[in-house]
Write a protein that holds these residues in place. Structure first.
Motif, PDB file in Angstrom:
ATOM      1  N   ARG A   1      84.157-153.491 -22.814  1.00  0.00           N
ATOM      2  CA  ARG A   1      84.291-154.616 -23.745  1.00  0.00           C
ATOM      3  C   ARG A   1      84.451-155.949 -23.015  1.00  0.00           C
ATOM      4  O   ARG A   1      83.958-156.971 -23.450  1.00  0.00           O
ATOM      5  N   ASN A   2      85.168-155.902 -21.883  1.00  0.00           N
ATOM      6  CA  ASN A   2      85.485-157.125 -21.147  1.00  0.00           C
ATOM      7  C   ASN A   2      84.510-157.272 -19.975  1.00  0.00           C
ATOM      8  O   ASN A   2      84.751-156.770 -18.871  1.00  0.00           O
ATOM      9  N   LYS A   3      83.411-157.964 -20.201  1.00  0.00           N
ATOM     10  CA  LYS A   3      82.362-158.106 -19.177  1.00  0.00           C
ATOM     11  C   LYS A   3      82.866-158.849 -17.945  1.00  0.00           C
ATOM     12  O   LYS A   3      82.488-158.534 -16.820  1.00  0.00           O
ATOM     13  N   LYS A   4      83.721-159.842 -18.152  1.00  0.00           N
ATOM     14  CA  LYS A   4      84.258-160.614 -17.019  1.00  0.00           C
ATOM     15  C   LYS A   4      85.084-159.708 -16.111  1.00  0.00           C
ATOM     16  O   LYS A   4      84.978-159.779 -14.873  1.00  0.00           O
ATOM     17  N   ARG A   5      85.882-158.866 -16.713  1.00  0.00           N
ATOM     18  CA  ARG A   5      86.718-157.953 -15.920  1.00  0.00           C
ATOM     19  C   ARG A   5      85.845-156.990 -15.111  1.00  0.00           C
ATOM     20  O   ARG A   5      86.125-156.707 -13.949  1.00  0.00           O
ATOM     21  N   LYS A   6      84.783-156.507 -15.741  1.00  0.00           N
ATOM     22  CA  LYS A   6      83.887-155.591 -15.036  1.00  0.00           C
ATOM     23  C   LYS A   6      83.161-156.300 -13.897  1.00  0.00           C
ATOM     24  O   LYS A   6      83.002-155.755 -12.803  1.00  0.00           O
ATOM     25  N   GLU A   7      82.750-157.543 -14.122  1.00  0.00           N
ATOM     26  CA  GLU A   7      82.085-158.318 -13.079  1.00  0.00           C
ATOM     27  C   GLU A   7      83.014-158.559 -11.884  1.00  0.00           C
ATOM     28  O   GLU A   7      82.596-158.482 -10.727  1.00  0.00           O
ATOM     29  N   ASP A   8      84.279-158.871 -12.168  1.00  0.00           N
ATOM     30  CA  ASP A   8      85.254-159.075 -11.085  1.00  0.00           C
ATOM     31  C   ASP A   8      85.410-157.801 -10.256  1.00  0.00           C
ATOM     32  O   ASP A   8      85.500-157.857  -9.024  1.00  0.00           O
ATOM     33  N   LEU A   9      85.451-156.669 -10.944  1.00  0.00           N
ATOM     34  CA  LEU A   9      85.585-155.398 -10.236  1.00  0.00           C
ATOM     35  C   LEU A   9      84.337-155.111  -9.409  1.00  0.00           C
ATOM     36  O   LEU A   9      84.441-154.646  -8.258  1.00  0.00           O
ATOM     37  N   GLU A  10      83.196-155.416  -9.959  1.00  0.00           N
ATOM     38  CA  GLU A  10      81.938-155.215  -9.223  1.00  0.00           C
ATOM     39  C   GLU A  10      81.889-156.090  -7.980  1.00  0.00           C
ATOM     40  O   GLU A  10      81.371-155.672  -6.924  1.00  0.00           O
ATOM     41  N   ASN A  11      82.434-157.306  -8.066  1.00  0.00           N
ATOM     42  CA  ASN A  11      82.470-158.199  -6.897  1.00  0.00           C
ATOM     43  C   ASN A  11      83.330-157.624  -5.774  1.00  0.00           C
ATOM     44  O   ASN A  11      82.969-157.698  -4.596  1.00  0.00           O
ATOM     45  N   ILE A  12      84.477-157.049  -6.153  1.00  0.00           N
ATOM     46  CA  ILE A  12      85.358-156.439  -5.147  1.00  0.00           C
ATOM     47  C   ILE A  12      84.658-155.257  -4.480  1.00  0.00           C
ATOM     48  O   ILE A  12      84.700-155.091  -3.263  1.00  0.00           O
ATOM     49  N   TYR A  13      83.997-154.437  -5.282  1.00  0.00           N
ATOM     50  CA  TYR A  13      83.272-153.281  -4.740  1.00  0.00           C
ATOM     51  C   TYR A  13      82.143-153.739  -3.819  1.00  0.00           C
ATOM     52  O   TYR A  13      81.889-153.138  -2.775  1.00  0.00           O
ATOM     53  N   GLU A  14      81.471-154.821  -4.203  1.00  0.00           N
ATOM     54  CA  GLU A  14      80.377-155.324  -3.368  1.00  0.00           C
ATOM     55  C   GLU A  14      80.904-155.842  -2.031  1.00  0.00           C
ATOM     56  O   GLU A  14      80.325-155.569  -0.975  1.00  0.00           O
ATOM     57  N   LEU A  15      82.021-156.570  -2.078  1.00  0.00           N
ATOM     58  CA  LEU A  15      82.627-157.103  -0.849  1.00  0.00           C
ATOM     59  C   LEU A  15      83.093-155.982   0.084  1.00  0.00           C
ATOM     60  O   LEU A  15      83.104-156.148   1.306  1.00  0.00           O
ATOM     61  N   SER A  16      83.490-154.849  -0.489  1.00  0.00           N
ATOM     62  CA  SER A  16      83.977-153.725   0.316  1.00  0.00           C
ATOM     63  C   SER A  16      82.886-152.710   0.620  1.00  0.00           C
ATOM     64  O   SER A  16      83.183-151.636   1.160  1.00  0.00           O
ATOM     65  N   ASN A  17      81.641-153.072   0.268  1.00  0.00           N
ATOM     66  CA  ASN A  17      80.518-152.145   0.468  1.00  0.00           C
ATOM     67  C   ASN A  17      80.768-150.810  -0.244  1.00  0.00           C
ATOM     68  O   ASN A  17      80.377-149.752   0.250  1.00  0.00           O
ATOM     69  N   ASN A  18      81.458-150.893  -1.376  1.00  0.00           N
ATOM     70  CA  ASN A  18      81.791-149.730  -2.213  1.00  0.00           C
ATOM     71  C   ASN A  18      82.733-148.733  -1.537  1.00  0.00           C
ATOM     72  O   ASN A  18      82.894-147.599  -2.011  1.00  0.00           O
ATOM     73  N   VAL A  19      83.382-149.151  -0.457  1.00  0.00           N
ATOM     74  CA  VAL A  19      84.293-148.251   0.273  1.00  0.00           C
ATOM     75  C   VAL A  19      85.736-148.542  -0.141  1.00  0.00           C
ATOM     76  O   VAL A  19      86.183-149.692  -0.132  1.00  0.00           O
ATOM     77  N   HIS A  20      86.464-147.491  -0.505  1.00  0.00           N
ATOM     78  CA  HIS A  20      87.860-147.633  -0.894  1.00  0.00           C
ATOM     79  C   HIS A  20      88.572-146.299  -0.663  1.00  0.00           C
ATOM     80  O   HIS A  20      87.939-145.277  -0.414  1.00  0.00           O
ATOM     81  N   SER A  21      89.877-146.333  -0.745  1.00  0.00           N
ATOM     82  CA  SER A  21      90.639-145.092  -0.570  1.00  0.00           C
ATOM     83  C   SER A  21      91.630-144.924  -1.710  1.00  0.00           C
ATOM     84  O   SER A  21      92.063-145.900  -2.327  1.00  0.00           O
TER      85      SER A  21
END
Length: 315
Positions: free
Chosen positions: A267-287
């Motif tokens: 529902r919240n496109k802005k929130r999803k975009e922010d999350l996508e930006n973080i994933y992009e900056l981290s090359n989709n790598v997280h723990s």
């Protein structure tokens, strides 16, 4: 040497806490299983109705003893006030039972409506006991069905059945208190799932793993973990150019809460975009730190994440 278990399970009448408490005690080999109703009866024998009229009512109709009813703006506030007064007479005795168990190094499971987060001082036992507090919840229709079955089983039909609305108000109050005081609220849809989630909190069988996937795979990753009764704690994003990862506190263990999160994300496109930006900056790598009810479930969970191509094996 491990500390003794003190496991507290609260909920309104009819949610299924007695069944869950019994199953959990059996799995953990705990011989002391106590209902707060029994403790209440002892307290009633010491304090008469003339001194504590709320104590001598049930948790759901104690509000009828309140003298200044008019000062409560809503019916729910009045019902909760009566419940609070009722429970407040029982809680000191519950704390005495916990202290005795801890002093004797005995494991104990205590279940009952009187276990109110924020009312019981569990901090006093933290150094000497492995203490876990849970509040069980259920959707209204499931709660109503179980409430009716329980009332008929213990031969408390009639008037008892008229108080479902009051019990539902107490259910919501306990869930609110749990959220406020950091006590896990677990939806008791199925016995096996509920027990697994509780064991995940109690046993603390955990492992930190590194993963790679995009935002669109978060739901699949979460579903995989929850399928095994698991829990996801904390997330760290490894962003290029930063010596330390970006860390965020999370604690995902409830499928209903997870579904609500994913629905809000859509529902919240802005929130999803922010999350996508973080994933992009981290090359989709997280723990994540993943926890499970037992070693076998943890291994199966990690194996499935690996088979789906999410797991990074070089830690």
């Amino acid at each position: 040497m491990r500390k003794p278990y003190v496991i507290l399970i609260g909920s309104a009448s009819g949610i299924g806490k007695s069944t869950i408490a019994s199953e959990l005690a059996k799995i953990l080999g705990i011989k002391h299983l106590i209902e707060s109703d029994f403790i209440r009866e002892i307290v009633r024998g010491v304090i008469g109705p003339e001194f504590a009229p709320a104590l001598h009512k049930s948790s759901f109709d104690a509000y009828v003893t309140i003298r200044d009813k008019e000062r409560y703006k809503t019916n729910a506030a009045l019902i909760n006030a009566g419940f609070q007064e009722h429970a407040s007479f029982v809680i000191p005795a519950i704390e005495k039972v916990i202290k005795r168990a801890v002093d004797d190094f005995d494991d104990v499971v205590i279940e009952g409506v009187h276990l109110v987060p924020g009312f019981i001082n569990i901090d006093q036992f933290q150094d000497d006991a492995d203490i876990h507090f849970f509040v069980l919840n259920a959707d209204e229709e499931i709660h109503k069905e179980r409430f009716v079955k329980r009332a008929m089983k213990i031969k408390r039909g009639g008037k008892h059945l008229e108080y479902f609305k009051e019990n539902r108000i107490i259910n919501d109050y306990l869930a609110e208190q749990a959220d406020e005081h950091g006590v896990p609220v677990i939806y008791n849809d199925e016995i096996d799932t509920t027990v697994k989630v509780m064991l995940t909190h109690i046993r603390q069988i955990c492992k930190t793993i590194k993963l790679r996937h995009g935002v669109d795979s978060i739901k699949d990753e979460t579903s995989t973990v929850l399928k095994y009764g698991g829990r996801m704690e904390d997330i760290s994003y490894f962003i290029h150019g930063f010596t330390e990862p970006l860390r965020r506190k999370i604690n995902v263990y409830d499928p209903k809460e997870a579904e609500r999160f994913f629905a809000s994300l859509e529902r919240n496109k802005k929130r999803k975009e922010d999350l996508e930006n973080i994933y992009e900056l981290s090359n989709n790598v997280h723990s994540h730190r993943l926890c499970a009810p037992d070693e076998e479930s943890l291994n199966k969970m990690i194996k499935e994440l690996d088979e789906k191509g999410y797991l990074i094996k070089e830690q």
